[in-house]
Design a protein around this motif. Structure first.
Motif, PDB file in Angstrom:
ATOM      1  N   THR A 251      43.530  36.286  -7.822  1.00  0.00           N
ATOM      2  CA  THR A 251      44.304  36.217  -6.590  1.00  0.00           C
ATOM      3  C   THR A 251      44.650  34.786  -6.194  1.00  0.00           C
ATOM      4  O   THR A 251      45.580  34.559  -5.420  1.00  0.00           O
ATOM      5  N   GLU A 252      43.894  33.799  -6.749  1.00  0.00           N
ATOM      6  CA  GLU A 252      44.144  32.406  -6.368  1.00  0.00           C
ATOM      7  C   GLU A 252      44.260  31.467  -7.565  1.00  0.00           C
ATOM      8  O   GLU A 252      44.178  30.250  -7.408  1.00  0.00           O
ATOM      9  N   GLY A 253      44.451  32.046  -8.761  1.00  0.00           N
ATOM     10  CA  GLY A 253      44.583  31.158  -9.902  1.00  0.00           C
ATOM     11  C   GLY A 253      44.775  31.876 -11.219  1.00  0.00           C
ATOM     12  O   GLY A 253      44.578  33.092 -11.329  1.00  0.00           O
ATOM     13  N   THR A 254      45.136  31.089 -12.230  1.00  0.00           N
ATOM     14  CA  THR A 254      45.358  31.587 -13.585  1.00  0.00           C
ATOM     15  C   THR A 254      44.786  30.581 -14.579  1.00  0.00           C
ATOM     16  O   THR A 254      44.953  29.361 -14.405  1.00  0.00           O
ATOM     17  N   LEU A 255      44.120  31.080 -15.623  1.00  0.00           N
ATOM     18  CA  LEU A 255      43.650  30.237 -16.712  1.00  0.00           C
ATOM     19  C   LEU A 255      44.227  30.771 -18.012  1.00  0.00           C
ATOM     20  O   LEU A 255      44.064  31.955 -18.336  1.00  0.00           O
ATOM     21  N   LEU A 256      44.902  29.899 -18.758  1.00  0.00           N
ATOM     22  CA  LEU A 256      45.511  30.265 -20.026  1.00  0.00           C
ATOM     23  C   LEU A 256      44.814  29.527 -21.164  1.00  0.00           C
ATOM     24  O   LEU A 256      44.652  28.310 -21.114  1.00  0.00           O
ATOM     25  N   THR A 257      44.389  30.273 -22.168  1.00  0.00           N
ATOM     26  CA  THR A 257      43.683  29.719 -23.313  1.00  0.00           C
ATOM     27  C   THR A 257      44.375  30.165 -24.590  1.00  0.00           C
ATOM     28  O   THR A 257      44.758  31.330 -24.720  1.00  0.00           O
ATOM     29  N   GLU A 258      44.551  29.235 -25.532  1.00  0.00           N
ATOM     30  CA  GLU A 258      45.201  29.564 -26.797  1.00  0.00           C
ATOM     31  C   GLU A 258      44.479  28.884 -27.946  1.00  0.00           C
ATOM     32  O   GLU A 258      44.118  27.708 -27.855  1.00  0.00           O
ATOM     33  N   ASN A 259      44.275  29.662 -29.031  1.00  0.00           N
ATOM     34  CA  ASN A 259      43.556  29.168 -30.201  1.00  0.00           C
ATOM     35  C   ASN A 259      42.220  28.530 -29.826  1.00  0.00           C
ATOM     36  O   ASN A 259      41.849  27.462 -30.311  1.00  0.00           O
ATOM     37  N   ARG A 260      41.540  29.222 -28.915  1.00  0.00           N
ATOM     38  CA  ARG A 260      40.194  28.837 -28.473  1.00  0.00           C
ATOM     39  C   ARG A 260      40.157  27.446 -27.853  1.00  0.00           C
ATOM     40  O   ARG A 260      39.166  26.739 -27.938  1.00  0.00           O
ATOM     41  N   GLU A 261      41.266  27.100 -27.194  1.00  0.00           N
ATOM     42  CA  GLU A 261      41.356  25.856 -26.419  1.00  0.00           C
ATOM     43  C   GLU A 261      42.004  26.172 -25.078  1.00  0.00           C
ATOM     44  O   GLU A 261      43.118  26.699 -25.049  1.00  0.00           O
ATOM     45  N   PRO A 262      41.325  25.888 -23.946  1.00  0.00           N
ATOM     46  CA  PRO A 262      41.967  26.065 -22.649  1.00  0.00           C
ATOM     47  C   PRO A 262      43.212  25.174 -22.552  1.00  0.00           C
ATOM     48  O   PRO A 262      43.154  23.989 -22.866  1.00  0.00           O
ATOM     49  N   ARG A 263      44.348  25.768 -22.172  1.00  0.00           N
ATOM     50  CA  ARG A 263      45.613  25.032 -22.130  1.00  0.00           C
ATOM     51  C   ARG A 263      46.051  24.671 -20.717  1.00  0.00           C
ATOM     52  O   ARG A 263      46.560  23.590 -20.471  1.00  0.00           O
ATOM     53  N   GLU A 264      45.881  25.606 -19.803  1.00  0.00           N
ATOM     54  CA  GLU A 264      46.392  25.350 -18.461  1.00  0.00           C
ATOM     55  C   GLU A 264      45.585  26.107 -17.421  1.00  0.00           C
ATOM     56  O   GLU A 264      45.260  27.277 -17.606  1.00  0.00           O
ATOM     57  N   LEU A 265      45.254  25.410 -16.348  1.00  0.00           N
ATOM     58  CA  LEU A 265      44.594  26.010 -15.202  1.00  0.00           C
ATOM     59  C   LEU A 265      45.470  25.796 -13.985  1.00  0.00           C
ATOM     60  O   LEU A 265      45.830  24.655 -13.662  1.00  0.00           O
ATOM     61  N   ILE A 266      45.830  26.871 -13.324  1.00  0.00           N
ATOM     62  CA  ILE A 266      46.592  26.810 -12.074  1.00  0.00           C
ATOM     63  C   ILE A 266      45.719  27.460 -11.011  1.00  0.00           C
ATOM     64  O   ILE A 266      45.410  28.656 -11.099  1.00  0.00           O
ATOM     65  N   SER A 267      45.279  26.683 -10.043  1.00  0.00           N
ATOM     66  CA  SER A 267      44.334  27.209  -9.060  1.00  0.00           C
ATOM     67  C   SER A 267      44.691  26.732  -7.665  1.00  0.00           C
ATOM     68  O   SER A 267      44.654  25.536  -7.367  1.00  0.00           O
ATOM     69  N   ASP A 268      45.033  27.671  -6.800  1.00  0.00           N
ATOM     70  CA  ASP A 268      45.339  27.340  -5.415  1.00  0.00           C
ATOM     71  C   ASP A 268      44.075  26.959  -4.651  1.00  0.00           C
ATOM     72  O   ASP A 268      44.083  26.089  -3.797  1.00  0.00           O
ATOM     73  N   ARG A 269      42.963  27.579  -5.038  1.00  0.00           N
ATOM     74  CA  ARG A 269      41.713  27.368  -4.300  1.00  0.00           C
ATOM     75  C   ARG A 269      41.229  25.923  -4.406  1.00  0.00           C
ATOM     76  O   ARG A 269      40.747  25.349  -3.442  1.00  0.00           O
ATOM     77  N   VAL A 270      41.317  25.339  -5.610  1.00  0.00           N
ATOM     78  CA  VAL A 270      40.810  23.977  -5.777  1.00  0.00           C
ATOM     79  C   VAL A 270      41.936  22.973  -6.030  1.00  0.00           C
ATOM     80  O   VAL A 270      41.696  21.834  -6.393  1.00  0.00           O
ATOM     81  N   LYS A 271      43.190  23.433  -5.829  1.00  0.00           N
ATOM     82  CA  LYS A 271      44.358  22.563  -5.992  1.00  0.00           C
ATOM     83  C   LYS A 271      44.390  21.908  -7.367  1.00  0.00           C
ATOM     84  O   LYS A 271      44.660  20.717  -7.511  1.00  0.00           O
ATOM     85  N   LYS A 272      44.067  22.715  -8.378  1.00  0.00           N
ATOM     86  CA  LYS A 272      44.108  22.215  -9.749  1.00  0.00           C
ATOM     87  C   LYS A 272      45.308  22.797 -10.464  1.00  0.00           C
ATOM     88  O   LYS A 272      45.636  23.963 -10.315  1.00  0.00           O
ATOM     89  N   GLU A 273      45.928  21.980 -11.272  1.00  0.00           N
ATOM     90  CA  GLU A 273      47.046  22.464 -12.062  1.00  0.00           C
ATOM     91  C   GLU A 273      47.269  21.526 -13.236  1.00  0.00           C
ATOM     92  O   GLU A 273      47.169  20.315 -13.101  1.00  0.00           O
ATOM     93  N   GLY A 274      47.553  22.110 -14.388  1.00  0.00           N
ATOM     94  CA  GLY A 274      47.926  21.289 -15.527  1.00  0.00           C
ATOM     95  C   GLY A 274      47.042  21.478 -16.745  1.00  0.00           C
ATOM     96  O   GLY A 274      46.231  22.388 -16.825  1.00  0.00           O
TER      97      GLY A 274
END
Length: 343
Positions: A251-274
């Motif tokens: 509800t407040e974020g998305t984590l995308l992982t590819e080839n067993r490497e985290p690629r992108e974190l978008i999080s409204d709760r902790v204001k993280k992105e990239g």
């Protein structure tokens, strides 16, 4: 030092386990047994250890402390239970057994004998998973609403050399393998999703036999978690160049992982992105085999648990039933059947 016997080279990972064992200072490979004598003798010669054709003699050998099992999946229950009854510690390829009833029988035998049982669920020790679990546990994604996990390869794509592709023919023999893509390669997204989504309530599955094998070569499973979140598991032997993917949506974020490497974190709760830098990731845990040796030699509790091992078979068994009967299956149905049989 743990003296081990290698039991079968049936599985494609058998050579990998032998290599890891030979490089582990706490393990000494002493014997090889194989249901295929010719294959076993060749392997034993390659490793420079004796071959023993009689499994009973291997298990009754007092100099053998443990076994590494890479035998046909449908033979696991008989072999592993026998090993436990002879007081041998057991390391085995996933899955532990094709049914939950068989898993429980193996657990009982291991617990009664006081031996350490470990199933190789390697991605639970890796940094990408540990990071995903940390982000989830810290609430960075808010309430988890969806998981998508895909692990696939092109092992069954036919080539000029082989109709089966690069996978060995026994992987398509249901009597030995117990299933196809889902029970083998699909194990990884199942145990990862089980950990991240927690308790599964029900599954709906399609196990496709695209190339006409006796087992599935392409599969999708929809998971319903008790939390209300949904999960999608995708696996198969027909995908060339397919990256492993793990996606967590909340509800407040998305984590995308590819080839067993985290690629992108978008999080409204902790204001993280990239993009996620490698120094942000937790350190990897010891491998499943290292955890097994530590449990034997220093009584260290493994991070891979009985619940991980049993949950993997539980989802697999429910998925197979869902496909067979063309319906949604609640996991409580499987548990009820187990209780009725054992009760």
């Amino acid at each position: 030092m743990v003296n081990v016997a290698l039991l079968s080279k049936w599985h494609v990972h058998a050579a990998d386990y032998a290599k890891e064992a030979s490089e582990n200072k706490g393990i000494n490979i002493t014997l090889v047994w194989d249901e295929d004598r010719e294959r076993g003798e060749e392997w034993a010669e390659e490793l420079g250890v004796p071959f023993e054709a009689d499994l009973g003699k291997v298990l009754s050998n007092s100099s053998v402390d443990g076994v590494i099992v890479a035998a046909p999946t449908t033979a696991h229950t008989e072999i592993i239970t026998a090993a436990a009854n002879h007081g041998k510690h057991i390391f085995t390829e996933k899955v532990l057994a094709p049914t939950v009833k068989e898993c429980d029988e193996i657990f009982s035998a291991a617990e009664e004998a006081g031996v350490q049982l470990m199933v190789s669920l390697p991605r639970l020790t890796e940094r990408f998973y540990l990071y995903a679990q940390k982000i989830l546990d810290e609430g960075c994604l808010g309430k988890l609403t969806s998981i998508r996990c895909r692990v696939a390869h092109h092992g069954a794509v036919p080539t000029e050399e082989s109709r089966n592709g690069w996978l060995p023919g026994q992987f398509f023999n249901k009597e030995e393998a117990g299933g196809g893509a889902l029970i083998d390669l699909g194990a990884h997204p199942i145990y990862l999703s089980n950990r991240l989504g927690r308790k599964v309530k029900a599954v709906t599955a399609r196990l496709q036999q695209t190339n006409g094998y006796d087992v599935d070569d392409n599969a999708v499973v929809i998971l319903e978690f008790e939390s209300g979140a949904l999960g999608t598991i995708e696996t198969g032997f027909l995908s060339y160049g397919c990256p492993d993917q793990l996606e967590l949506y909340g509800t407040e974020g998305t984590l995308l992982t590819e080839n067993r490497e985290p690629r992108e974190l978008i999080s409204d709760r902790v204001k993280k992105e990239g993009v996620i830098m490698s120094d942000q990731l937790p350190e990897a845990l010891p491998s499943a085999m290292e955890q097994w040796v530590a449990a034997i030699t220093s009584h260290t509790a493994p991070a891979i648990t009985k619940e991980d091992i049993r949950g993997l078979t539980l989802v697999n068994e429910a998925a197979a039933l869902s496909h067979k009967e063309g319906r949604r299956v609640e996991l409580s149905e499987i548990e009820k059947c187990v209780s009725e049989v054992t009760g």
